[in-house]
Design an enzyme around this catalytic site. Structure first.
Site, PDB file in Angstrom:
ATOM      1  N   PRO A  10       0.548  -0.803   0.185  1.00  0.00           N
ATOM      2  CA  PRO A  10      -0.140  -0.087   0.155  1.00  0.00           C
ATOM      3  C   PRO A  10       0.835   1.474  -0.122  1.00  0.00           C
ATOM      4  O   PRO A  10       2.313   1.692   0.016  1.00  0.00           O
ATOM      5  CB  PRO A  10      -1.349   0.108   1.074  1.00  0.00           C
ATOM      6  CG  PRO A  10      -0.245  -0.720   2.271  1.00  0.00           C
ATOM      7  CD  PRO A  10       0.270  -2.187   1.348  1.00  0.00           C
ATOM      8  N   ASN A  11       0.365   2.417  -0.980  1.00  0.00           N
ATOM      9  CA  ASN A  11       0.455   3.412  -1.476  1.00  0.00           C
ATOM     10  C   ASN A  11       1.928   3.342  -1.480  1.00  0.00           C
ATOM     11  O   ASN A  11       2.637   5.193  -1.415  1.00  0.00           O
ATOM     12  CB  ASN A  11       0.668   4.443   0.592  1.00  0.00           C
ATOM     13  CG  ASN A  11      -0.607   3.632   1.037  1.00  0.00           C
ATOM     14  OD1 ASN A  11      -1.211   4.450   0.469  1.00  0.00           O
ATOM     15  ND2 ASN A  11      -0.593   4.266   2.091  1.00  0.00           N
ATOM     16  N   ARG A  18       4.602  10.832  -2.272  1.00  0.00           N
ATOM     17  CA  ARG A  18       4.567  10.759  -0.950  1.00  0.00           C
ATOM     18  C   ARG A  18       5.361  11.252   0.247  1.00  0.00           C
ATOM     19  O   ARG A  18       7.101  10.366  -0.334  1.00  0.00           O
ATOM     20  CB  ARG A  18       3.900   9.754  -0.454  1.00  0.00           C
ATOM     21  CG  ARG A  18       3.347   9.374   0.705  1.00  0.00           C
ATOM     22  CD  ARG A  18       3.214   8.287   1.080  1.00  0.00           C
ATOM     23  NE  ARG A  18       2.987   7.420   2.107  1.00  0.00           N
ATOM     24  CZ  ARG A  18       3.917   6.314   2.771  1.00  0.00           C
ATOM     25  NH1 ARG A  18       4.110   5.479   2.023  1.00  0.00           N
ATOM     26  NH2 ARG A  18       2.990   5.680   4.174  1.00  0.00           N
ATOM     27  N   TYR A  23      10.754   9.443   1.562  1.00  0.00           N
ATOM     28  CA  TYR A  23      10.852   7.806   0.463  1.00  0.00           C
ATOM     29  C   TYR A  23      11.825   8.310  -0.906  1.00  0.00           C
ATOM     30  O   TYR A  23      11.924   7.580  -1.823  1.00  0.00           O
ATOM     31  CB  TYR A  23       9.671   7.656   0.423  1.00  0.00           C
ATOM     32  CG  TYR A  23       9.202   6.578   1.168  1.00  0.00           C
ATOM     33  CD1 TYR A  23       9.269   5.999   1.766  1.00  0.00           C
ATOM     34  CD2 TYR A  23       8.128   7.715   1.833  1.00  0.00           C
ATOM     35  CE1 TYR A  23       8.381   5.266   3.273  1.00  0.00           C
ATOM     36  CE2 TYR A  23       7.343   7.395   3.051  1.00  0.00           C
ATOM     37  CZ  TYR A  23       7.635   6.063   3.606  1.00  0.00           C
ATOM     38  OH  TYR A  23       6.846   5.689   4.551  1.00  0.00           O
ATOM     39  N   ASN A  79       8.498  -5.672  -0.881  1.00  0.00           N
ATOM     40  CA  ASN A  79       8.405  -4.117  -0.078  1.00  0.00           C
ATOM     41  C   ASN A  79       6.290  -3.649   0.352  1.00  0.00           C
ATOM     42  O   ASN A  79       6.180  -3.346  -0.714  1.00  0.00           O
ATOM     43  CB  ASN A  79       8.508  -2.713  -0.436  1.00  0.00           C
ATOM     44  CG  ASN A  79       8.762  -1.436  -0.166  1.00  0.00           C
ATOM     45  OD1 ASN A  79       7.654  -1.507   1.332  1.00  0.00           O
ATOM     46  ND2 ASN A  79       9.227  -0.828  -0.138  1.00  0.00           N
ATOM     47  N   ALA A  82       2.745  -0.216   4.852  1.00  0.00           N
ATOM     48  CA  ALA A  82       2.532  -0.521   6.272  1.00  0.00           C
ATOM     49  C   ALA A  82       1.751  -1.598   6.427  1.00  0.00           C
ATOM     50  O   ALA A  82       1.788  -2.506   7.308  1.00  0.00           O
ATOM     51  CB  ALA A  82       1.278   0.426   6.369  1.00  0.00           C
ATOM     52  N   GLU A 103      12.682  -9.540   2.302  1.00  0.00           N
ATOM     53  CA  GLU A 103      11.908  -8.191   2.730  1.00  0.00           C
ATOM     54  C   GLU A 103      12.434  -6.873   2.119  1.00  0.00           C
ATOM     55  O   GLU A 103      13.668  -6.735   2.566  1.00  0.00           O
ATOM     56  CB  GLU A 103      10.947  -7.847   3.913  1.00  0.00           C
ATOM     57  CG  GLU A 103      10.954  -7.175   4.902  1.00  0.00           C
ATOM     58  CD  GLU A 103      10.679  -7.584   6.244  1.00  0.00           C
ATOM     59  OE1 GLU A 103       9.883  -6.447   6.717  1.00  0.00           O
ATOM     60  OE2 GLU A 103      11.144  -8.488   6.518  1.00  0.00           O
ATOM     61  N   HIS A 105      12.413  -2.817   2.575  1.00  0.00           N
ATOM     62  CA  HIS A 105      12.137  -0.944   3.189  1.00  0.00           C
ATOM     63  C   HIS A 105      12.494   0.407   2.826  1.00  0.00           C
ATOM     64  O   HIS A 105      13.642   0.002   3.040  1.00  0.00           O
ATOM     65  CB  HIS A 105      11.798  -1.310   4.917  1.00  0.00           C
ATOM     66  CG  HIS A 105      10.793  -1.768   5.405  1.00  0.00           C
ATOM     67  ND1 HIS A 105       9.128  -2.431   5.043  1.00  0.00           N
ATOM     68  CD2 HIS A 105      10.769  -3.564   5.574  1.00  0.00           C
ATOM     69  CE1 HIS A 105       8.770  -3.443   5.179  1.00  0.00           C
ATOM     70  NE2 HIS A 105       9.629  -4.050   5.819  1.00  0.00           N
ATOM     71  N   ARG A 112      12.480   4.817  13.194  1.00  0.00           N
ATOM     72  CA  ARG A 112      11.078   5.690  13.058  1.00  0.00           C
ATOM     73  C   ARG A 112      10.056   5.394  14.513  1.00  0.00           C
ATOM     74  O   ARG A 112      10.656   4.873  15.300  1.00  0.00           O
ATOM     75  CB  ARG A 112       9.693   5.346  11.438  1.00  0.00           C
ATOM     76  CG  ARG A 112      11.149   5.676  10.649  1.00  0.00           C
ATOM     77  CD  ARG A 112      10.551   5.705   8.792  1.00  0.00           C
ATOM     78  NE  ARG A 112       8.996   6.072   8.893  1.00  0.00           N
ATOM     79  CZ  ARG A 112       8.369   6.187   8.087  1.00  0.00           C
ATOM     80  NH1 ARG A 112       8.742   5.608   6.561  1.00  0.00           N
ATOM     81  NH2 ARG A 112       6.699   6.898   7.502  1.00  0.00           N
TER      82      ARG A 112
END
Length: 149
Positions: A10-11, A18, A23, A79, A82, A103, A105, A112
């Site tokens: 998502p996103n 964004r 990012y 990735n 969330a 995985e 990120h 964070r």
């Protein structure tokens, strides 16, 4: 020539617009082009997918598992966005379908917010790349090739 699935949650379709301070300014299309070029260096192809829907990501993982067993695919660079921090279902899909997953990120999730420090994906991942920007996808492809060769 085996395929590598590059799967984004998502996103991630909003990359480039964004939170660019977090990012970067590169778009998802930029990431996909970079992944295609990297895979080609090793004689592989990438198949890129993105969804904001957990079920679609689970379906992609299940499909990857079938294609891996058929010898058509090496694994998945993933990735999960969330969903990393919330989805037991994605954990179970990766484990159940026996999919080698790296995985990825873009940001360092460990620096964070506290809720980002836990991953449901990491315990079933073959490897993890965090905080390397979009270059993490390249490292993920390299790692997947190394782990599955």
């Amino acid at each position: 020539m085996s395929k590598i699935m590059v799967l984004n949650g998502p996103n991630l379709n909003l990359l480039g617009s964004r939170e660019p301070e977090q990012y970067g300014h590169e778009t998802l299309a930029d990431v996909e082009a970079m992944c295609a070029a990297e895979a080609q260096r090793y004689g592989h192809e990438v198949e890129c997918r993105q969804s904001n829907h957990e079920g679609a990501l689970i379906d992609a993982i299940h499909e990857a598992g079938q294609r891996i067993k058929a010898g058509e695919m090496l694994g998945v660079v993933f990735n999960p966005g969330a969903y990393t921090h919330t989805s037991v279902a994605l954990h179970d899909a990766i484990k159940g379908a026996e999919v080698p997953v790296i995985e990825v990120h873009i940001s360092n999730v460990h620096t964070r917010e506290a809720f980002r420090h836990h991953s449901y994906i990491s315990p079933v991942a073959a490897g993890i790349v965090v905080g390397m920007g979009i270059q993490g996808y390249v490292l993920g492809i390299q790692g997947l090739i190394h782990k599955t060769s």
